[in-house]
Design an enzyme around this catalytic site. Structure first.
Site: not given
Length: 280
Positions: A2-3, A114
């Site tokens: 996400p940005e 992750r």
DNA sequence: CCTTAGACCTGGAGGC
DNA sequence: TGCCTCCAGGTCTAAG
């Protein structure tokens, strides 16, 4: 993953279900999730706290409690959402590393394939913006177009290309790998241009374009390329408006030249070799 | 101080 | 089907 627009979308989705809810209990199976507290202390300190306010700075989520600030960074694939019951699908369930049980019976889940995502728990300062991790951040591009003179000055003594500068959160916050390519294309600037050679006009064009792109993406609840969801089953919609990212070989939307993929500092960069010329 | 390669993790996609 | 390699929206660290 996400940005800034995706992080803001997550935050917006959390506000209503979390507002004034109290933490009843905490389950966490990932000792490294909270970077500045032991697992036991992290869980114990959260218990009894209410969620009081919600902020974003760059790609950080700031959840304000009674006595603490809970900072969350989703990194590549972290998800944070509230549900009645977490999924029973073992393929999903195994990646839920934190469950916060709320006083209305609902559950705040942190899911991260992750395990790159991180949280910090800090005593509440006078103003949340004083939090140490946030002090490192440059101006937030989703919030506003920053002062261009100041931005130019911050690049002056640096020897790096503009694509890398855009990803450096200390210089400017909220941009990630997708929007960096998009804004460079929009402004007609080659990603490998040395950052300290760009004119005020070029930087202005670049940051104006970037701010507009981030805002437009937020209006579409972000971009979903691989896995982003603001809440389970709610994907973003901006991927349909991407001009260059992920479009290697496809015609440039402006001139028709096939778009190319190159590496800048180990990261993928998409550009139009005709619209974004190097030199100067 | 700055820059760069490697590390941190897992799973999906594509080649053979 | 299985194995192998590469790739991924991010950032920290260690070393030069």
């Amino acid at each position: 993953m996400p940005e800034a627009p995706e992080v803001q979308s997550v935050l917006d989705a959390l506000k209503e279900p979390l507002q004034d809810r109290q933490v009843q209990s905490v389950e966490c199976d990932h000792p490294k999730l909270c970077a500045n507290e032991s697992l036991a202390d992290f869980a114990a300190l959260l218990c009894g706290q209410h969620f009081r306010a919600f902020h974003r700075a760059g790609k950080w989520l700031v959840l304000e409690l009674d006595q603490y600030e809970l900072l969350v960074h989703l990194r590549m694939e972290g998800k944070l959402y509230v549900v009645d019951e977490p999924s029973e699908d073992p393929k999903i369930r195994k990646h839920i590393h934190l469950i916060v049980h709320l006083d209305d019976g609902r559950q705040l889940c942190f899911q991260d394939v992750r395990k790159f995502g991180r949280m910090y728990l800090y005593p509440k300062p006078e103003n949340w913006r004083e939090l140490p991790v946030l002090q490192q951040l440059g101006p937030d591009l989703l919030e506003a177009v920053p002062d261009i003179q100041a931005f130019k000055a911050s690049l002056a003594r640096r020897k790096l290309v503009i694509k890398q500068a855009l990803l450096d959160q200390k210089l400017i916050a909220g941009i990630g790998n997708i929007y960096a390519s998009e804004m460079l294309f929009e402004a007609g600037i080659h990603p490998d241009t040395p950052a300290n050679t760009l004119s005020l006009e070029q930087l202005e064009r670049l940051l104006q374009a970037g701010h507009a792109i981030l805002q437009r993406s937020l209006a579409n609840k972000g971009t979903t390329i691989r896995s982003f969801e603001s809440t389970p089953d709610h994907t973003g919609g901006y991927q349909n408006q991407l001009q260059v990212y992920g479009r290697k070989g496809q015609p440039c939307p402006r001139c028709g030249t096939p778009l190319v993929l190159e590496k800048t500092g180990q990261r993928s960069t998409y550009l139009c070799p005709n619209c974004q010329k190097l030199s100067d």
